[in-house]
Design an enzyme around this catalytic site. Structure first.
Site, PDB file in Angstrom:
ATOM      1  NE  ARG A 146       9.099 -50.742 -39.639  1.00  0.00           N
ATOM      2  CZ  ARG A 146       8.378 -49.727 -39.163  1.00  0.00           C
ATOM      3  NH1 ARG A 146       7.082 -49.666 -39.459  1.00  0.00           N
ATOM      4  NH2 ARG A 146       8.923 -48.798 -38.409  1.00  0.00           N
ATOM      5  CE  LYS A 169      10.975 -52.210 -35.042  1.00  0.00           C
ATOM      6  NZ  LYS A 169      12.302 -51.831 -35.581  1.00  0.00           N
ATOM      7  CG  HIS A 236      14.548 -52.398 -44.692  1.00  0.00           C
ATOM      8  ND1 HIS A 236      13.308 -52.421 -44.075  1.00  0.00           N
ATOM      9  CD2 HIS A 236      15.318 -51.566 -43.931  1.00  0.00           C
ATOM     10  CE1 HIS A 236      13.335 -51.671 -42.991  1.00  0.00           C
ATOM     11  NE2 HIS A 236      14.540 -51.122 -42.891  1.00  0.00           N
ATOM     12  NE  ARG A 239      11.142 -48.681 -42.874  1.00  0.00           N
ATOM     13  CZ  ARG A 239      10.115 -48.030 -42.332  1.00  0.00           C
ATOM     14  NH1 ARG A 239       9.019 -47.822 -43.045  1.00  0.00           N
ATOM     15  NH2 ARG A 239      10.173 -47.579 -41.093  1.00  0.00           N
ATOM     16  CG  HIS A 262      11.167 -43.738 -38.712  1.00  0.00           C
ATOM     17  ND1 HIS A 262      11.765 -42.889 -39.622  1.00  0.00           N
ATOM     18  CD2 HIS A 262      11.380 -44.995 -39.190  1.00  0.00           C
ATOM     19  CE1 HIS A 262      12.319 -43.592 -40.592  1.00  0.00           C
ATOM     20  NE2 HIS A 262      12.091 -44.873 -40.354  1.00  0.00           N
ATOM     21  CE1 TYR A 271      16.718 -43.911 -44.629  1.00  0.00           C
ATOM     22  CE2 TYR A 271      15.528 -43.164 -42.682  1.00  0.00           C
ATOM     23  CZ  TYR A 271      15.929 -44.182 -43.519  1.00  0.00           C
ATOM     24  OH  TYR A 271      15.551 -45.477 -43.251  1.00  0.00           O
TER      25      TYR A 271
END
Length: 286
Positions: A146, A169, A236, A239, A262, A271
């Site tokens: 990120r 995150k 982003h 990413r 994630h 994806y």
């Protein structure tokens, strides 16, 4: 406001990133502003489900925000009400799950950057970019970090051929292998880094003003999009490109989820879906 600073500290203590903290704080400020205008009195923290329902209606009918944005606003308010509960101001959280809007996802991958546009962007960065910009580009494109994580990489976070993200995150840590392209780009940047005014800082990426920030990274990527003559993207999207390409190259969903940080496999699964352009092409064949 002291109370807002307490809320910020509370969020950071829960492992929220600084950018998320700012977003949540703005959402609460918007709610309090609406409260004052709607009830003609100062906000005392005593939030009721009635207030949440009315504010939700305001966001839908007056502000005409989309469902995702409204849900984000409600998520911020739910966190704020949890904070108020811990302070003893309210007893239960008035932001009920039923207030969130169900969104019918079209089954589309968030990756919008096509291979040919990536190639054009890469060519522009390598041909016209500084050693720093090339290292930034390849780190984003081939590690999937990120932008907030990129800006917070410290020199000691790279150990041999691995990048360690210590505070991703949610406060999670992870290790990301670095391929040869990224390693060489970073090595070339480190040879130039001492020429910068703020080279004494221990952050990997710095600018002429100090620690690299998100807005600078956005400007860098968009400038090379202009040079490459492609639609502008933000970091982003690199990413997203990394996640989609990794799956196409044979990585498992579990592996990509671990590399990208994630929390849920379902986040990575999107994806596998076609892009909107691919979906449009399929629709035309009906």
């Amino acid at each position: 406001m002291q109370e807002f600073q307490e809320f910020i500290d509370w969020l950071l203590g829960k492992g929220k990133m600084e950018n998320t903290t700012r977003t949540y704080t703005r959402a609460v400020e918007n709610f309090i502003r609406w409260y004052r205008e709607s009830y003609d009195r100062e906000f005392d923290g005593k939030v009721l489900s009635l207030h949440i329902r009315n504010y939700r209606s305001f966001l839908m009918t007056v502000k005409k925000l989309n469902a995702k944005t409204i849900n984000n606003q409600l998520s911020a308010l739910k966190s704020y009400c949890n904070f108020l509960i811990e302070k003893g101001i309210i007893e239960t959280n008035p932001v009920l799950d039923e207030y969130f809007i169900d969104v019918q996802e079209p089954g589309v991958s968030p990756a919008k950057l096509e291979n040919k546009d990536f190639n054009k962007l890469e060519e522009a960065v390598v041909h016209y970019g500084s050693a720093r910009d090339i290292a930034i580009f390849y780190t984003l494109a081939y590690t999937g970090v990120r932008v907030s994580e990129l800006c917070n990489i410290r020199l000691n976070d790279i150990v041999k051929d691995e990048l360690i993200i210590y505070y991703g995150k949610g406060g999670k840590q992870r290790k990301i292998p670095l391929n040869r392209t990224v390693r060489e780009a970073i090595d070339n940047w480190l040879k130039e880094r001492d020429k910068y005014k703020y080279s004494h800082l221990d952050y990997l990426f710095i600018s002429e003003r100090g620690k690299l920030d998100r807005s600078t990274v956005y400007r860098i990527i968009k400038e090379y999009c202009r040079i490459a003559k492609i639609e502008p993207i933000g970091p982003h999207q690199l990413r997203h490109y990394f996640c989609k390409r990794a799956l196409e190259k044979g990585f498992t969903i579990t592996e990509v989820a671990a590399l990208a940080g994630h929390s849920r496999i379902t986040t990575t699964q999107v994806y596998i879906n076609p892009s909107m352009q691919e979906l449009k092409e399929k629709i035309e064949r009906l």
